[in-house]
Design an enzyme around this catalytic site. Structure first.
Site, PDB file in Angstrom:
ATOM      1  CG  ASP A 166       1.644   5.376   4.698  1.00  0.00           C
ATOM      2  OD1 ASP A 166       1.217   4.228   4.928  1.00  0.00           O
ATOM      3  OD2 ASP A 166       2.750   5.793   5.105  1.00  0.00           O
ATOM      4  NE  ARG A 187       1.753   6.848   9.001  1.00  0.00           N
ATOM      5  CZ  ARG A 187       0.569   6.483   8.504  1.00  0.00           C
ATOM      6  NH1 ARG A 187       0.450   5.358   7.836  1.00  0.00           N
ATOM      7  NH2 ARG A 187      -0.496   7.237   8.706  1.00  0.00           N
ATOM      8  CG  HIS A 204      -0.184   0.115   2.530  1.00  0.00           C
ATOM      9  ND1 HIS A 204       0.425  -0.975   3.114  1.00  0.00           N
ATOM     10  CD2 HIS A 204       0.049   1.172   3.363  1.00  0.00           C
ATOM     11  CE1 HIS A 204       1.012  -0.604   4.241  1.00  0.00           C
ATOM     12  NE2 HIS A 204       0.802   0.697   4.412  1.00  0.00           N
ATOM     13  CG  HIS A 238       5.001   1.201   3.071  1.00  0.00           C
ATOM     14  ND1 HIS A 238       4.423   2.329   2.527  1.00  0.00           N
ATOM     15  CD2 HIS A 238       4.447   1.067   4.306  1.00  0.00           C
ATOM     16  CE1 HIS A 238       3.564   2.847   3.370  1.00  0.00           C
ATOM     17  NE2 HIS A 238       3.547   2.099   4.466  1.00  0.00           N
TER      18      HIS A 238
END
Length: 317
Positions: free
Chosen positions: A112, A286, A110, A271
């Protein structure tokens, strides 16, 4: 000072003693000799930003001094920050999102937050707790994947638009048995929270990168369908293009240690958090830097179909 980088202007901007080395031919670099934080300095921040644009993902070791505030202060030097997440408020504290294996695992390819109309430009990830083995993260270069398409596929991809939605939770893509460490109750609660505000956005399948001018494939786990195609056709075309992105030669995989920090260009990568650590605990924090509305090869921008992400994008707290 030894800087193994082809761009002399970039090399001159890195601090004395810094080194940059490539991890693979197409994606990934490691920078050493840089201490991340609020006092990074404008020239070093620009050099890091350029390295991320060039290599798509850059990792740093030995940043044990960083806490959440330091991680955020570093990320702010790359641009204004978003909220940690548009919907996962229980795991969001300001700009920080907690990526916690007790609530699910992001084991699908995916980019983000592509279900909003302005996905993040950069993501900054720092491990807080790691398993004794496994828990790696892989990234794929969506620019080189586009560049390697044969011309007929390239022309097709440039003509397509896809709908991205948060009805698909990347941290809950696969149901797990109890022995795999998935807390079913916590996972179900996160799934419902993830969907608590519905977002749908129509994006071009090929976007023009706003800083590099490169063309890059914009797909990943949040795609529900490609417009104007029958479901079977949409699935087939998606699979052809997505498989090009995740071809192993187009990826890099990082084995985390505490003190590592990874920064990637969310506009040119996908990622995958590899679920290879059994029922051990894994937690990372994150931070994301605000991005812009993608624009396709034909000049048409993305458009929101459902949901208002203004509060997510306009975070300034």
């Amino acid at each position: 000072m030894t800087i193994a980088h082809p761009n002399p202007a970039l090399a001159a901007s890195l601090p004395e003693g810094a080194q940059l080395r490539k991890l693979t031919s197409d994606i990934g670099a490691e920078i050493t000799g840089v201490r991340l934080g609020a006092d990074l300095g404008a020239q070093t921040a620009l050099a890091i930003r350029q390295a991320v644009l060039d290599h798509k993902v850059v990792v740093f070791r030995g940043q044990d001094h960083l806490d959440d505030a330091g991680q955020r202060a570093f990320a702010e030097q790359l641009g204004p920050l978003t909220l940690g997440h548009p919907t996962l408020r229980s795991r969001t504290e300001g700009a920080i999102l907690e990526v916690n294996s007790e609530h699910g695992r992001s084991d699908s390819w995916h980019t983000d937050v592509t279900f909003v109309d302005s996905p993040p430009a950069f993501s900054v990830l720092r491990p807080v707790a790691l398993p004794e083995y496994g828990g790696t993260t892989a990234w794929a270069n969506t620019t080189s994947a586009y560049n390697r398409l044969p011309e007929p596929l390239r022309l097709l991809a440039e003509s397509l638009r896809a709908v991205h939605t948060n009805r698909y939770d990347y941290a809950r893509t696969h149901e797990r048995d109890a022995h795999e460490g998935q807390d079913e109750e916590k996972g179900r609660a996160q799934y419902e929270e993830f969907r608590s505000v519905q977002y749908e956005t129509e994006h071009p399948v090929v976007r023009v990168h706003p800083e590099t001018g490169e063309r890059t494939l914009l797909l990943g786990q949040f795609v529900s369908h490609i417009l104007d195609l029958k479901p079977s056709e949409s699935d087939a075309v998606y699979r052809i293009l997505q498989d090009r992105i995740t071809k192993l030669e187009n990826t890099v995989r990082w084995h985390w240690s505490l003190g590592d920090v990874a920064v990637w260009d969310n506009r040119a990568t996908q990622h995958y958090g590899v679920s290879d650590y059994d029922n051990q605990f894994r937690k990372l924090h994150r931070v994301t830097v605000a991005g812009d509305v993608p624009v396709g090869a034909d000049g048409r921008p993305s458009r929101a179909l459902l949901g208002d992400s203004t509060a997510y994008q306009g975070f300034a707290g």
